[in-house]
Scaffold this motif. Structure first.
Motif, PDB file in Angstrom:
ATOM      1  N   ARG A   1      29.611  50.907  38.027  1.00 37.43           N
ATOM      2  CA  ARG A   1      30.006  49.978  37.016  1.00 37.43           C
ATOM      3  C   ARG A   1      28.969  48.678  37.073  1.00 37.43           C
ATOM      4  N   THR A   2      28.858  48.360  38.111  1.00 36.38           N
ATOM      5  CA  THR A   2      28.230  47.111  38.460  1.00 36.38           C
ATOM      6  C   THR A   2      26.869  47.247  37.838  1.00 36.38           C
ATOM      7  N   GLY A   3      26.178  48.338  38.391  1.00 36.89           N
ATOM      8  CA  GLY A   3      24.832  48.352  38.146  1.00 36.89           C
ATOM      9  C   GLY A   3      24.500  48.669  36.481  1.00 36.89           C
ATOM     10  N   TYR A   4      25.565  49.156  35.849  1.00 37.01           N
ATOM     11  CA  TYR A   4      25.698  49.192  34.445  1.00 37.01           C
ATOM     12  C   TYR A   4      25.632  48.036  33.759  1.00 37.01           C
ATOM     13  N   GLU A   5      26.759  47.223  34.212  1.00 35.57           N
ATOM     14  CA  GLU A   5      26.725  45.768  33.783  1.00 35.57           C
ATOM     15  C   GLU A   5      25.410  45.020  33.583  1.00 35.57           C
ATOM     16  N   ILE A   6      24.768  45.050  34.808  1.00 34.77           N
ATOM     17  CA  ILE A   6      23.694  44.401  35.106  1.00 34.77           C
ATOM     18  C   ILE A   6      22.677  44.762  34.209  1.00 34.77           C
ATOM     19  N   ALA A   7      22.608  46.211  34.058  1.00 40.95           N
ATOM     20  CA  ALA A   7      21.508  46.566  32.901  1.00 40.95           C
ATOM     21  C   ALA A   7      21.768  46.087  31.454  1.00 40.95           C
ATOM     22  N   CYS A   8      22.958  46.150  31.262  1.00 42.17           N
ATOM     23  CA  CYS A   8      23.451  45.528  29.623  1.00 42.17           C
ATOM     24  C   CYS A   8      23.290  44.129  29.671  1.00 42.17           C
ATOM     25  N   ASN A   9      23.592  43.375  30.662  1.00 42.93           N
ATOM     26  CA  ASN A   9      23.588  41.877  30.562  1.00 42.93           C
ATOM     27  C   ASN A   9      22.428  41.359  31.024  1.00 42.93           C
ATOM     28  N   GLU A  10      21.365  41.338  30.490  1.00 46.19           N
ATOM     29  CA  GLU A  10      20.002  40.626  30.704  1.00 46.19           C
ATOM     30  C   GLU A  10      19.801  39.737  29.394  1.00 46.19           C
ATOM     31  N   ILE A  11      19.812  38.474  29.699  1.00 41.07           N
ATOM     32  CA  ILE A  11      19.521  37.506  28.811  1.00 41.07           C
ATOM     33  C   ILE A  11      18.422  36.529  29.379  1.00 41.07           C
ATOM     34  N   ARG A  12      17.417  36.324  28.458  1.00 44.31           N
ATOM     35  CA  ARG A  12      16.397  35.597  28.607  1.00 44.31           C
ATOM     36  C   ARG A  12      16.428  33.986  27.919  1.00 44.31           C
ATOM     37  N   ILE A  13      16.391  33.110  28.627  1.00 41.59           N
ATOM     38  CA  ILE A  13      16.421  31.772  27.954  1.00 41.59           C
ATOM     39  C   ILE A  13      15.249  31.187  28.266  1.00 41.59           C
ATOM     40  N   ASP A  14      14.549  30.759  26.712  1.00 47.79           N
ATOM     41  CA  ASP A  14      13.206  30.248  26.974  1.00 47.79           C
ATOM     42  C   ASP A  14      13.118  28.977  27.832  1.00 47.79           C
ATOM     43  N   ILE A  15      12.066  28.966  28.303  1.00 46.96           N
ATOM     44  CA  ILE A  15      11.952  27.865  29.473  1.00 46.96           C
ATOM     45  C   ILE A  15      11.726  26.447  28.837  1.00 46.96           C
ATOM     46  N   LYS A  16      11.353  26.430  27.620  1.00 45.77           N
ATOM     47  CA  LYS A  16      11.287  25.249  26.783  1.00 45.77           C
ATOM     48  C   LYS A  16      12.656  24.370  26.490  1.00 45.77           C
ATOM     49  N   ASN A  17      13.590  25.298  26.320  1.00 45.87           N
ATOM     50  CA  ASN A  17      14.841  24.960  26.416  1.00 45.87           C
ATOM     51  C   ASN A  17      15.688  24.737  27.473  1.00 45.87           C
ATOM     52  N   PHE A  18      15.261  24.719  28.570  1.00 47.11           N
ATOM     53  CA  PHE A  18      16.197  24.834  29.822  1.00 47.11           C
ATOM     54  C   PHE A  18      15.375  24.109  30.691  1.00 47.11           C
ATOM     55  N   SER A  19      15.778  23.591  31.694  1.00 49.29           N
ATOM     56  CA  SER A  19      15.468  23.108  33.099  1.00 49.29           C
ATOM     57  C   SER A  19      15.847  23.902  34.150  1.00 49.29           C
ATOM     58  N   THR A  20      15.081  23.721  35.313  1.00 51.61           N
ATOM     59  CA  THR A  20      15.607  24.093  36.704  1.00 51.61           C
ATOM     60  C   THR A  20      16.983  23.189  37.125  1.00 51.61           C
ATOM     61  N   ALA A  21      16.919  22.056  36.552  1.00 52.21           N
ATOM     62  CA  ALA A  21      17.940  21.171  37.299  1.00 52.21           C
ATOM     63  C   ALA A  21      19.371  21.471  36.519  1.00 52.21           C
ATOM     64  N   GLN A  22      19.416  22.254  35.300  1.00 48.83           N
ATOM     65  CA  GLN A  22      20.660  22.657  34.737  1.00 48.83           C
ATOM     66  C   GLN A  22      21.076  23.936  35.306  1.00 48.83           C
ATOM     67  N   ILE A  23      20.239  24.563  36.147  1.00 44.21           N
ATOM     68  CA  ILE A  23      20.807  26.068  36.811  1.00 44.21           C
ATOM     69  C   ILE A  23      22.181  25.923  37.165  1.00 44.21           C
ATOM     70  N   ILE A  24      22.469  25.272  38.227  1.00 45.00           N
ATOM     71  CA  ILE A  24      23.830  25.119  38.827  1.00 45.00           C
ATOM     72  C   ILE A  24      24.835  24.654  37.841  1.00 45.00           C
TER      73      ILE A  24
END
Length: 148
Positions: free
Chosen positions: A64-87
């Motif tokens: 089920r973990t593998g299935y969730e990971i396959a379904c739960n792929e979300i891309r966030i535009d690099i223009k709207n987000f910075s590496t400092a925001q990750i944590i």
């Protein structure tokens, strides 16, 4: 728990978090729901427990973990987000998931050329994590965040 490879550490180092990401979290939370014991990102409301073949999930994805990971792929535009925001982002979205679903969540974020890729799955005692614990085996900046 936060675990990141050296490539991600280098990207985050000396970065300052200046913009807000709450609308991104709310969009993801609004489009995520629980189906059986799976937490699924379902932006178009296409998933239904009656059209998911759980036997096929185990054959195709291994668990089920593998299935969730396959379904739960979300891309966030690099223009709207910075590496400092990750944590801070992973901390906040994890808290939202735990509050809503009362489940321990494992989140991964990768830095790709044109976006950040977020993936997540439910933590299951009887299944392994999606990726190797040693994230340095991967040649892209990646972080793993496990909720409390």
């Amino acid at each position: 728990m936060v675990n990141m490879n050296d490539l991600m550490k280098a990207k985050i180092k000396n970065q300052k978090c200046t913009t807000k990401y709450n609308s991104t979290i709310q969009k993801i939370i609004k489009s995520t729901r629980i189906i059986e014991d799976l937490i699924i990102f379902d932006e178009n409301r296409e998933f239904d427990k009656f059209n998911i073949d759980f036997d096929a999930i185990n054959k195709i994805y291994g668990d089920r973990t593998g299935y969730e990971i396959a379904c739960n792929e979300i891309r966030i535009d690099i223009k709207n987000f910075s590496t400092a925001q990750i944590i801070p982002f992973l901390t906040d979205i994890s808290a939202e998931f735990v509050k809503i679903y009362n489940k321990k969540i494992v989140l991964y974020m990768q830095c790709l050329n044109d976006c950040f890729e977020l993936r997540f799955h439910t933590f299951r005692e009887d299944e392994s994590l999606w990726l190797n614990e040693d994230l340095n085996v991967y040649d892209i900046p990646i972080i793993c965040y496990i909720s409390n």
